[in-house]
Design an enzyme around this catalytic site. Sequence first.
Site, PDB file in Angstrom:
ATOM      1  N   ARG A   2       0.848  -1.187   0.000  1.00 30.95           N
ATOM      2  CA  ARG A   2       0.000   0.000   0.000  1.00 30.95           C
ATOM      3  C   ARG A   2       0.888   1.243   0.000  1.00 30.95           C
ATOM      4  O   ARG A   2       1.125   1.867   1.027  1.00 30.95           O
ATOM      5  CB  ARG A   2      -0.933  -0.018   1.201  1.00 30.95           C
ATOM      6  CG  ARG A   2      -2.059  -1.031   1.016  1.00 30.95           C
ATOM      7  CD  ARG A   2      -3.155  -0.840   2.012  1.00 30.95           C
ATOM      8  NE  ARG A   2      -4.381  -1.463   1.560  1.00 30.95           N
ATOM      9  CZ  ARG A   2      -5.495  -1.531   2.274  1.00 30.95           C
ATOM     10  NH1 ARG A   2      -5.532  -0.997   3.480  1.00 30.95           N
ATOM     11  NH2 ARG A   2      -6.571  -2.110   1.791  1.00 30.95           N
ATOM     12  N   GLN A  21      -0.939   2.594  -5.730  1.00 30.75           N
ATOM     13  CA  GLN A  21      -2.373   2.846  -5.554  1.00 30.75           C
ATOM     14  C   GLN A  21      -3.195   2.425  -6.770  1.00 30.75           C
ATOM     15  O   GLN A  21      -4.285   1.873  -6.633  1.00 30.75           O
ATOM     16  CB  GLN A  21      -2.619   4.324  -5.269  1.00 30.75           C
ATOM     17  CG  GLN A  21      -2.443   4.712  -3.822  1.00 30.75           C
ATOM     18  CD  GLN A  21      -2.792   6.160  -3.582  1.00 30.75           C
ATOM     19  OE1 GLN A  21      -2.710   7.001  -4.486  1.00 30.75           O
ATOM     20  NE2 GLN A  21      -3.205   6.486  -2.380  1.00 30.75           N
ATOM     21  N   ASP A  26      -4.036  -1.292  -6.676  1.00 33.66           N
ATOM     22  CA  ASP A  26      -4.505  -1.809  -5.389  1.00 33.66           C
ATOM     23  C   ASP A  26      -5.911  -2.398  -5.509  1.00 33.66           C
ATOM     24  O   ASP A  26      -6.913  -1.700  -5.323  1.00 33.66           O
ATOM     25  CB  ASP A  26      -4.464  -0.680  -4.356  1.00 33.66           C
ATOM     26  CG  ASP A  26      -4.777  -1.152  -2.951  1.00 33.66           C
ATOM     27  OD1 ASP A  26      -5.153  -2.323  -2.778  1.00 33.66           O
ATOM     28  OD2 ASP A  26      -4.656  -0.340  -2.017  1.00 33.66           O
ATOM     29  N   SER A  71      -8.255  -2.200  -2.242  1.00 32.26           N
ATOM     30  CA  SER A  71      -8.947  -0.936  -2.017  1.00 32.26           C
ATOM     31  C   SER A  71     -10.103  -0.757  -2.993  1.00 32.26           C
ATOM     32  O   SER A  71     -11.191  -0.309  -2.612  1.00 32.26           O
ATOM     33  CB  SER A  71      -7.969   0.237  -2.149  1.00 32.26           C
ATOM     34  OG  SER A  71      -7.021   0.217  -1.105  1.00 32.26           O
ATOM     35  N   TYR A  90      -2.523  -1.169   7.956  1.00 30.46           N
ATOM     36  CA  TYR A  90      -3.443  -2.089   8.615  1.00 30.46           C
ATOM     37  C   TYR A  90      -3.397  -1.871  10.120  1.00 30.46           C
ATOM     38  O   TYR A  90      -2.357  -1.547  10.690  1.00 30.46           O
ATOM     39  CB  TYR A  90      -3.078  -3.550   8.304  1.00 30.46           C
ATOM     40  CG  TYR A  90      -3.158  -3.902   6.850  1.00 30.46           C
ATOM     41  CD1 TYR A  90      -4.378  -4.146   6.245  1.00 30.46           C
ATOM     42  CD2 TYR A  90      -2.001  -3.979   6.059  1.00 30.46           C
ATOM     43  CE1 TYR A  90      -4.458  -4.472   4.900  1.00 30.46           C
ATOM     44  CE2 TYR A  90      -2.073  -4.313   4.718  1.00 30.46           C
ATOM     45  CZ  TYR A  90      -3.300  -4.555   4.144  1.00 30.46           C
ATOM     46  OH  TYR A  90      -3.370  -4.870   2.811  1.00 30.46           O
TER      47      TYR A  90
END
Length: 378
Positions: A122, A127, A130, A133, A228
């Site tokens: 992450r 991004q 990902d 997400s 996380y």
Amino acid sequence: MRIAVMKENCPGERRIPLIPATAEKLVKLGADLAVESGLGLSCRFEDADYEKAGASVSASRRELLQSADMVLRLRKPPKEEIELMRQGCIHVSYLDPFNEAGLVELLCRAGISAVSLEMIPRSTLAQKMDVLSSQANIAGYAAVLLGAEHLDKIFPMMTTPAGTIKPARVFIIGVGVAGLQAIATAKRLGAVVEAFDTRPVVEEQVKSLGAKFVKIDLGETGQTKDGYAKALTPEQLALQKEGMTKACARADVVITTAQLFGRPAPRLIDRKMLAEMRPGSVVIDMAVESGGNVEGSEVDKITEISGVRVLGFGNLPGRFAETASQMYSSNLGNFVEHFWDKQTKVFNLNRNDEIIKGALITHAGEIVSEMYKSIINK
């Protein structure tokens, strides 16, 4: 380089790994792209749409797997298909490696370079790749709509000739991507929204969406370098339970989103807490497929406990398959493009790159992921 894209054959899965727009993008990079016939039908894409994008279409799943230098798909590969792929093939999909040690071993023995998309770091650079997400965004939206559907009350406040209707109260536990989308969606539907997370740093994000952050003093908490939540101590869990019981008791809808990477989901709500809630309330356990946040929740079932409806539906992104597929396909295309050598027109599996280091599980007959080895060997 021949890239094969496989049709999903998991029962009930309507998402697809590649839409025609992304297929066209890969063809323009110089890939020899082949897709399995019927790949896009669940999202209303015909074989002709992929052919128009420049891909070839094959009805032979076996031929695709045997001829591919790279295989792209959504879910983990069936074990019987691993032996069909040739040694050195790059396989990219969800793998769920920590719960699929046997599958990882098969991929290792077959000499497959297996990329687990869940393991992409992450980082700002990653991004656009990902998938967690992207799919969590859709899942958070879906969870709120499920809550609205199964609650016997409306979400927004209404002033009518018959009187004023109070807004529903929604409590969201876990303010990651799914939680933030759930907050935003519940607010748009007119609910009064509260949220809690063990990471105090997210309080500002909760407030920016118009929700109230429920503060529970747990002492020192935090998050990992990948964003996380860190596991709590038994003492912290007891304090958290006390604070959450009060918040759940005043809520009409509770949505739990908490998951720990590589481990079973934490149990956040037990039967005693459910008994404190008003009959007719609804709880959506978004972590039901990884062990569940709610005692008594069952995958793909609605369970009534102390008058509270506990929803444990799996694959929430699949309820909005077209949008979820568009996002997954974009992530997948971005991943391939990022490592594509435009001169040689091949995918460069650069093992010195941080993204590849994080996501590559097996390579050249070895398990190469340090994170996987550290967790699986505990």
